[in-house]
Design a protein around this motif. Structure first.
Motif, PDB file in Angstrom:
ATOM      1  N   ASP A 148       4.304  -9.456 -65.441  1.00 57.76           N
ATOM      2  CA  ASP A 148       5.208 -10.058 -66.426  1.00 57.76           C
ATOM      3  C   ASP A 148       4.979 -11.564 -66.448  1.00 57.76           C
ATOM      4  O   ASP A 148       5.770 -12.340 -65.904  1.00 57.76           O
ATOM      5  CB  ASP A 148       6.658  -9.716 -66.082  1.00 57.76           C
ATOM      6  CG  ASP A 148       7.636 -10.175 -67.148  1.00 57.76           C
ATOM      7  OD1 ASP A 148       7.185 -10.788 -68.142  1.00 57.76           O
ATOM      8  OD2 ASP A 148       8.840  -9.928 -66.996  1.00 57.76           O
ATOM      9  N   TYR A 149       3.898 -11.987 -67.086  1.00 57.43           N
ATOM     10  CA  TYR A 149       3.509 -13.391 -67.079  1.00 57.43           C
ATOM     11  C   TYR A 149       4.457 -14.256 -67.899  1.00 57.43           C
ATOM     12  O   TYR A 149       4.694 -15.418 -67.565  1.00 57.43           O
ATOM     13  CB  TYR A 149       2.079 -13.547 -67.591  1.00 57.43           C
ATOM     14  CG  TYR A 149       1.058 -13.050 -66.609  1.00 57.43           C
ATOM     15  CD1 TYR A 149       0.630 -13.851 -65.552  1.00 57.43           C
ATOM     16  CD2 TYR A 149       0.531 -11.772 -66.717  1.00 57.43           C
ATOM     17  CE1 TYR A 149      -0.304 -13.402 -64.633  1.00 57.43           C
ATOM     18  CE2 TYR A 149      -0.410 -11.309 -65.800  1.00 57.43           C
ATOM     19  CZ  TYR A 149      -0.823 -12.130 -64.763  1.00 57.43           C
ATOM     20  OH  TYR A 149      -1.740 -11.672 -63.854  1.00 57.43           O
ATOM     21  N   ALA A 150       5.007 -13.696 -68.979  1.00 57.42           N
ATOM     22  CA  ALA A 150       5.894 -14.492 -69.834  1.00 57.42           C
ATOM     23  C   ALA A 150       7.129 -14.935 -69.064  1.00 57.42           C
ATOM     24  O   ALA A 150       7.533 -16.106 -69.120  1.00 57.42           O
ATOM     25  CB  ALA A 150       6.284 -13.692 -71.073  1.00 57.42           C
ATOM     26  N   THR A 151       7.756 -14.015 -68.331  1.00 54.41           N
ATOM     27  CA  THR A 151       8.937 -14.355 -67.534  1.00 54.41           C
ATOM     28  C   THR A 151       8.579 -15.338 -66.429  1.00 54.41           C
ATOM     29  O   THR A 151       9.315 -16.289 -66.146  1.00 54.41           O
ATOM     30  CB  THR A 151       9.558 -13.084 -66.928  1.00 54.41           C
ATOM     31  OG1 THR A 151       9.954 -12.210 -67.987  1.00 54.41           O
ATOM     32  CG2 THR A 151      10.774 -13.412 -66.070  1.00 54.41           C
ATOM     33  N   TRP A 152       7.432 -15.124 -65.809  1.00 51.65           N
ATOM     34  CA  TRP A 152       6.959 -16.006 -64.735  1.00 51.65           C
ATOM     35  C   TRP A 152       6.719 -17.422 -65.249  1.00 51.65           C
ATOM     36  O   TRP A 152       7.139 -18.411 -64.629  1.00 51.65           O
ATOM     37  CB  TRP A 152       5.683 -15.410 -64.148  1.00 51.65           C
ATOM     38  CG  TRP A 152       5.035 -16.183 -63.057  1.00 51.65           C
ATOM     39  CD1 TRP A 152       5.521 -16.390 -61.791  1.00 51.65           C
ATOM     40  CD2 TRP A 152       3.759 -16.838 -63.101  1.00 51.65           C
ATOM     41  NE1 TRP A 152       4.619 -17.127 -61.049  1.00 51.65           N
ATOM     42  CE2 TRP A 152       3.528 -17.415 -61.823  1.00 51.65           C
ATOM     43  CE3 TRP A 152       2.784 -16.967 -64.082  1.00 51.65           C
ATOM     44  CZ2 TRP A 152       2.374 -18.119 -61.524  1.00 51.65           C
ATOM     45  CZ3 TRP A 152       1.624 -17.668 -63.787  1.00 51.65           C
ATOM     46  CH2 TRP A 152       1.426 -18.238 -62.528  1.00 51.65           C
ATOM     47  N   MET A 153       6.083 -17.535 -66.416  1.00 55.44           N
ATOM     48  CA  MET A 153       5.830 -18.856 -67.000  1.00 55.44           C
ATOM     49  C   MET A 153       7.133 -19.539 -67.382  1.00 55.44           C
ATOM     50  O   MET A 153       7.302 -20.744 -67.158  1.00 55.44           O
ATOM     51  CB  MET A 153       4.928 -18.717 -68.224  1.00 55.44           C
ATOM     52  CG  MET A 153       3.494 -18.335 -67.912  1.00 55.44           C
ATOM     53  SD  MET A 153       2.513 -19.710 -67.273  1.00 55.44           S
ATOM     54  CE  MET A 153       2.023 -20.515 -68.800  1.00 55.44           C
ATOM     55  N   LYS A 154       8.067 -18.788 -67.950  1.00 50.24           N
ATOM     56  CA  LYS A 154       9.336 -19.389 -68.351  1.00 50.24           C
ATOM     57  C   LYS A 154      10.106 -19.873 -67.123  1.00 50.24           C
ATOM     58  O   LYS A 154      10.722 -20.947 -67.150  1.00 50.24           O
ATOM     59  CB  LYS A 154      10.184 -18.394 -69.145  1.00 50.24           C
ATOM     60  CG  LYS A 154      11.471 -19.027 -69.675  1.00 50.24           C
ATOM     61  CD  LYS A 154      12.287 -18.068 -70.502  1.00 50.24           C
ATOM     62  CE  LYS A 154      13.530 -18.766 -71.049  1.00 50.24           C
ATOM     63  NZ  LYS A 154      14.380 -19.361 -69.991  1.00 50.24           N
ATOM     64  N   MET A 155      10.076 -19.095 -66.045  1.00 50.29           N
ATOM     65  CA  MET A 155      10.755 -19.514 -64.820  1.00 50.29           C
ATOM     66  C   MET A 155      10.178 -20.833 -64.316  1.00 50.29           C
ATOM     67  O   MET A 155      10.910 -21.759 -63.963  1.00 50.29           O
ATOM     68  CB  MET A 155      10.609 -18.420 -63.761  1.00 50.29           C
ATOM     69  CG  MET A 155      11.232 -18.751 -62.400  1.00 50.29           C
ATOM     70  SD  MET A 155      10.145 -19.690 -61.284  1.00 50.29           S
ATOM     71  CE  MET A 155       8.895 -18.449 -60.920  1.00 50.29           C
ATOM     72  N   ARG A 156       8.854 -20.942 -64.328  1.00 52.60           N
ATOM     73  CA  ARG A 156       8.219 -22.172 -63.878  1.00 52.60           C
ATOM     74  C   ARG A 156       8.539 -23.326 -64.831  1.00 52.60           C
ATOM     75  O   ARG A 156       8.800 -24.457 -64.393  1.00 52.60           O
ATOM     76  CB  ARG A 156       6.711 -21.961 -63.777  1.00 52.60           C
ATOM     77  CG  ARG A 156       6.299 -21.004 -62.677  1.00 52.60           C
ATOM     78  CD  ARG A 156       4.814 -20.791 -62.684  1.00 52.60           C
ATOM     79  NE  ARG A 156       4.109 -22.055 -62.506  1.00 52.60           N
ATOM     80  CZ  ARG A 156       2.852 -22.274 -62.900  1.00 52.60           C
ATOM     81  NH1 ARG A 156       2.165 -21.315 -63.505  1.00 52.60           N
ATOM     82  NH2 ARG A 156       2.284 -23.443 -62.707  1.00 52.60           N
TER      83      ARG A 156
END
Length: 265
Positions: free
Chosen positions: A146-154
């Motif tokens: 889930d890269y989208a959630t990971w990027m948004k968290m960062r």
């Protein structure tokens, strides 16, 4: 596989190749038209003279020859930075670990050989007494792809940390991977750069793309198809309209950046 399915597969494949070739040709044409029509020194001077800019976001391609040239690139558009934000976890023991890296040691956060490529720009910040802030989230991996959630968290973490410190800075630079500026992951639409512009004001934030021959999903255009300028070039993306930056995502555009710089190897 049935004959019909094989036919559909090959037709889809051929259409994709045709669309990709068209994209690469449009990209090469626009890049050269823009580079040829803009005077490098005049445009660089225009950016340097813009007193509204409080934050320069540099979309840098990781693991490339650009890293050793970053001091030269940064000096091209300003020499008045007071703060630097870097894409390293906020748990970084900033100056202790940077000193060890400069001395040739890997550290808790600088663990790879590629980390040493950042020594020129970190030295540049230290020698100019530019305050360095590590603003990324503590290291983690995307769960289940889930890269989208990971990027948004960062991005949430970086946005919060930058806004917390930037009021004490006159002019800042933020070095970050270019795909925090133009989305290249499905569902990842509101980029960190857009959020910073909204928070600080459109006129106070400038985004600069360091165009590279081969970087992540820029690989879809070969070196020959990219046809990058052989001389140092700097140009605005205003004439690029809705030309996609990536063929992988519908909402990724060249105009996610304000300016593009191509630096020869």
């Amino acid at each position: 596989m049935s004959l019909n399915k094989v036919s559909i597969f090959f037709l889809t494949f051929l259409f994709s190749i045709y669309a990709l070739a068209g994209f690469c040709q449009d990209r090469a044409r626009l890049v050269h038209e823009a580079a040829d029509s803009s005077g490098f020194n005049e445009l660089a001077s225009e950016i340097r003279a813009n007193q509204n800019i409080e934050l320069l976001i540099v979309g840098e391609p990781h693991k490339t020859y650009y890293l050793e040239k970053l001091p030269e690139i940064l000096d091209t558009v300003s020499d008045e930075y007071t703060c630097a934000f870097i894409e390293q976890p906020s748990t970084l023991d900033t100056y202790v670990e940077i000193k060890k890296l400069i001395d040739g040691e890997n550290t808790e956060h600088f663990q790879t050989q590629e980390s040493f490529q950042y020594i020129p720009v970190l030295n540049y910040f230290i020698n100019k007494n530019i305050r360095i802030y590590a603003v990324d989230a503590p290291y983690s991996r995307p769960i289940g792809g889930d890269y989208a959630t990971w990027m948004k968290m960062r991005d949430d973490h970086m946005l919060s940390n930058i806004l917390k410190e930037i009021e004490t800075c006159e002019k800042s630079v933020f070095l970050v991977g270019k795909y925090h500026i133009t989305p290249d992951l499905a569902g990842y639409e509101i980029t960190l750069a857009k959020r910073l512009k909204k928070s600080l004001g459109e006129e106070k934030v400038l985004t600069l793309d360091l165009l590279h021959r081969k970087n992540y999903h820029e690989d879809y255009c070969s070196s020959a198809e990219n046809k990058l300028p052989q001389d140092l070039s700097l140009f605005s993306t205003k004439g690029f309209g809705d030309l996609s930056y990536s063929t992988y995502v519908d909402n990724s555009y060249w105009t996610d950046f304000d300016y593009v710089m191509s630096v020869p190897e």
